[in-house]
Design a protein around this motif. Structure first.
Motif, short mmCIF file in Angstrom:
data_model
loop_
_atom_site.label_atom_id
_atom_site.label_comp_id
_atom_site.label_asym_id
_atom_site.label_seq_id
_atom_site.Cartn_x
_atom_site.Cartn_y
_atom_site.Cartn_z
N GLY A 137 3.23 -17.18 -7.54
CA GLY A 137 2.88 -16.26 -8.61
C GLY A 137 3.97 -15.24 -8.84
O GLY A 137 5.11 -15.40 -8.40
N SER A 138 3.61 -14.18 -9.55
CA SER A 138 4.54 -13.13 -9.91
C SER A 138 3.93 -11.77 -9.61
O SER A 138 2.80 -11.50 -10.00
N ILE A 139 4.70 -10.92 -8.93
CA ILE A 139 4.30 -9.54 -8.68
C ILE A 139 5.27 -8.63 -9.43
O ILE A 139 6.49 -8.77 -9.29
N VAL A 140 4.72 -7.73 -10.23
CA VAL A 140 5.52 -6.78 -10.97
C VAL A 140 5.19 -5.39 -10.46
O VAL A 140 4.07 -4.89 -10.66
N ASN A 141 6.13 -4.77 -9.78
CA ASN A 141 5.95 -3.41 -9.27
C ASN A 141 6.43 -2.42 -10.32
O ASN A 141 7.59 -2.48 -10.75
N VAL A 142 5.54 -1.54 -10.75
CA VAL A 142 5.90 -0.58 -11.79
C VAL A 142 6.55 0.63 -11.14
O VAL A 142 5.90 1.46 -10.51
N SER A 143 7.86 0.71 -11.28
CA SER A 143 8.65 1.82 -10.76
C SER A 143 8.83 2.84 -11.88
O SER A 143 7.90 3.13 -12.63
N SER A 144 10.02 3.38 -12.02
CA SER A 144 10.28 4.41 -13.03
C SER A 144 11.78 4.55 -13.23
O SER A 144 12.58 4.31 -12.30
N ALA A 145 12.17 4.98 -14.42
CA ALA A 145 13.57 5.31 -14.65
C ALA A 145 14.03 6.42 -13.71
O ALA A 145 15.22 6.53 -13.41
N LEU A 146 13.09 7.23 -13.22
CA LEU A 146 13.45 8.31 -12.30
C LEU A 146 13.82 7.79 -10.92
O LEU A 146 14.28 8.57 -10.07
N ALA A 147 13.66 6.49 -10.67
CA ALA A 147 14.20 5.89 -9.46
C ALA A 147 15.70 5.70 -9.56
O ALA A 147 16.38 5.48 -8.55
N LEU A 148 16.21 5.78 -10.80
CA LEU A 148 17.61 5.48 -11.06
C LEU A 148 18.37 6.63 -11.70
O LEU A 148 19.60 6.59 -11.79
N ALA A 149 17.66 7.62 -12.20
CA ALA A 149 18.28 8.72 -12.93
C ALA A 149 17.46 9.98 -12.72
O ALA A 149 16.39 9.95 -12.12
N THR A 150 17.96 11.11 -13.25
CA THR A 150 17.24 12.37 -13.13
C THR A 150 17.18 13.07 -14.47
O THR A 150 17.89 12.72 -15.41
N ALA A 157 10.08 14.15 -5.08
CA ALA A 157 9.13 13.31 -4.35
C ALA A 157 8.74 12.09 -5.18
O ALA A 157 8.68 10.97 -4.67
N TYR A 158 8.46 12.31 -6.46
CA TYR A 158 8.12 11.20 -7.33
C TYR A 158 9.27 10.21 -7.42
O TYR A 158 9.08 8.99 -7.28
N SER A 159 10.48 10.72 -7.63
CA SER A 159 11.65 9.84 -7.74
C SER A 159 11.85 9.03 -6.47
O SER A 159 12.15 7.83 -6.52
N ALA A 160 11.68 9.68 -5.32
CA ALA A 160 11.85 8.99 -4.04
C ALA A 160 10.81 7.88 -3.87
O ALA A 160 11.13 6.78 -3.40
N SER A 161 9.57 8.16 -4.26
CA SER A 161 8.53 7.14 -4.11
C SER A 161 8.81 5.93 -4.99
O SER A 161 8.61 4.79 -4.59
N LYS A 162 9.31 6.18 -6.20
CA LYS A 162 9.59 5.09 -7.12
C LYS A 162 10.86 4.34 -6.74
O LYS A 162 10.98 3.13 -6.97
N ALA A 163 11.84 5.04 -6.14
CA ALA A 163 13.02 4.36 -5.62
C ALA A 163 12.66 3.46 -4.44
O ALA A 163 13.22 2.38 -4.27
N GLY A 164 11.70 3.91 -3.63
CA GLY A 164 11.23 3.08 -2.52
C GLY A 164 10.68 1.75 -2.99
O GLY A 164 10.84 0.72 -2.32
N LEU A 165 10.03 1.75 -4.15
CA LEU A 165 9.49 0.50 -4.70
C LEU A 165 10.60 -0.51 -4.99
O LEU A 165 10.38 -1.72 -4.89
N LEU A 166 11.79 -0.03 -5.35
CA LEU A 166 12.88 -0.95 -5.67
C LEU A 166 13.36 -1.68 -4.42
O LEU A 166 13.63 -2.88 -4.45
#
Length: 253
Positions: A137-150, A157-166
């Motif tokens: 199957g396929s798993i799509v983890n919804v991260s954020s542009a804030l994992a990559l930019a500011t 904290a939010y950016s760190a959590s979303k970067a962890g998803l990557l």
């Protein structure tokens, strides 16, 4: 294009009671999937389930707190037992807030990481077990542009959590490729939703978003439809371990 279709498949969407999650559930239904919608707010899930069923698809609403590992397993079991399997998971449940880290409320930070990162991991692990036992199957983890930019608004904290998803996405993609499981991340920029409403309601926040986004505007929800279906469907059958940014150029900027 038929490769973007999801006929005969079952999709699970977490954080589906409002915002992006509610929208994703309907998009997947329009593509032919039966859908399991999950979130903590059962009353709001009923409305989303009705919207999915209005597209002619089956839907189960399963109240779920993703910070509870047993509840995550129960959610995936409900998809398998109630609709016959699990082929797509959109790991969308999340929370957020902004503020300077030197003035942070650590209890609030702990809750954010529990939902955004640990919760996503628990859902992915439960889904992985079911997909290994099934057809992949396929798993799509919804991260954020804030994992990559500011932006000018502090959200460490939010950016760190979303970067962890990557990082999680890349490792799970490597682990499960031999089982026919693709794992990717979708990294939206700023879209109008319940989560972004407090930021966009303030002139400083809205100005910060415009300044950080080369296209100079907030995204429309329908601009996520094609990217989501690419990652979820056979149209993306050779894509795994990647992050797809849909952010008006924010990560580039």
């Amino acid at each position: 294009m038929t490769s973007f279709r999801l006929d005969g498949r079952v999709a699970v969407v977490t954080g589906a009671s409002s915002g992006l999650g509610a929208h994703f559930a309907v998009v997947l239904a329009r593509a032919g999937a039966d859908v399991v919608v999950a979130a903590r707010r059962a009353d709001m899930l009923a409305t989303v389930a009705a919207a999915v069923e209005a597209e002619g698809r089956r839907c189960l609403a399963v109240p779920t707190d993703v910070t509870d590992a047993a509840a995550c397993s129960t959610l995936i079991d409900a998809a398998v037992d109630g609709l016959g399997g699990v082929h797509v998971v959109v790991n969308n449940a999340g929370t957020g807030y902004g503020g300077r880290s030197d003035r942070d409320d650590l209890a609030q930070t702990e809750r954010l990481f529990d939902v955004n990162l640990r919760g996503a991991y628990q859902v992915a692990a439960a889904a992985g077990r079911a997909m290994i036992a099934g057809e992949g199957g396929s798993i799509v983890n919804v991260s954020s542009a804030l994992a990559l930019a500011t932006t000018d608004v502090p959200q460490a904290a939010y950016s760190a959590s979303k970067a962890g998803l990557l990082g999680m996405t890349r490792d799970l993609a490597r682990q499960w490729a031999r089982h026919g499981i693709r794992v990717n991340a979708l990294a939206p920029g700023f879209f109008s939703s319940e989560l972004t409403a407090p930021l966009l309601a303030h002139e400083r926040g809205a100005a910060s978003v415009r300044a950080a986004t080369p296209l100079g505007r907030v995204g429309r929800l329908d601009e996520l439809d094609g990217p989501l279906l690419l990652l979820a469907s056979d149209a993306g059958s050779y894509i795994t371990g990647t992050t797809l940014s849909v952010d008006g150029g924010m990560a580039m900027h």
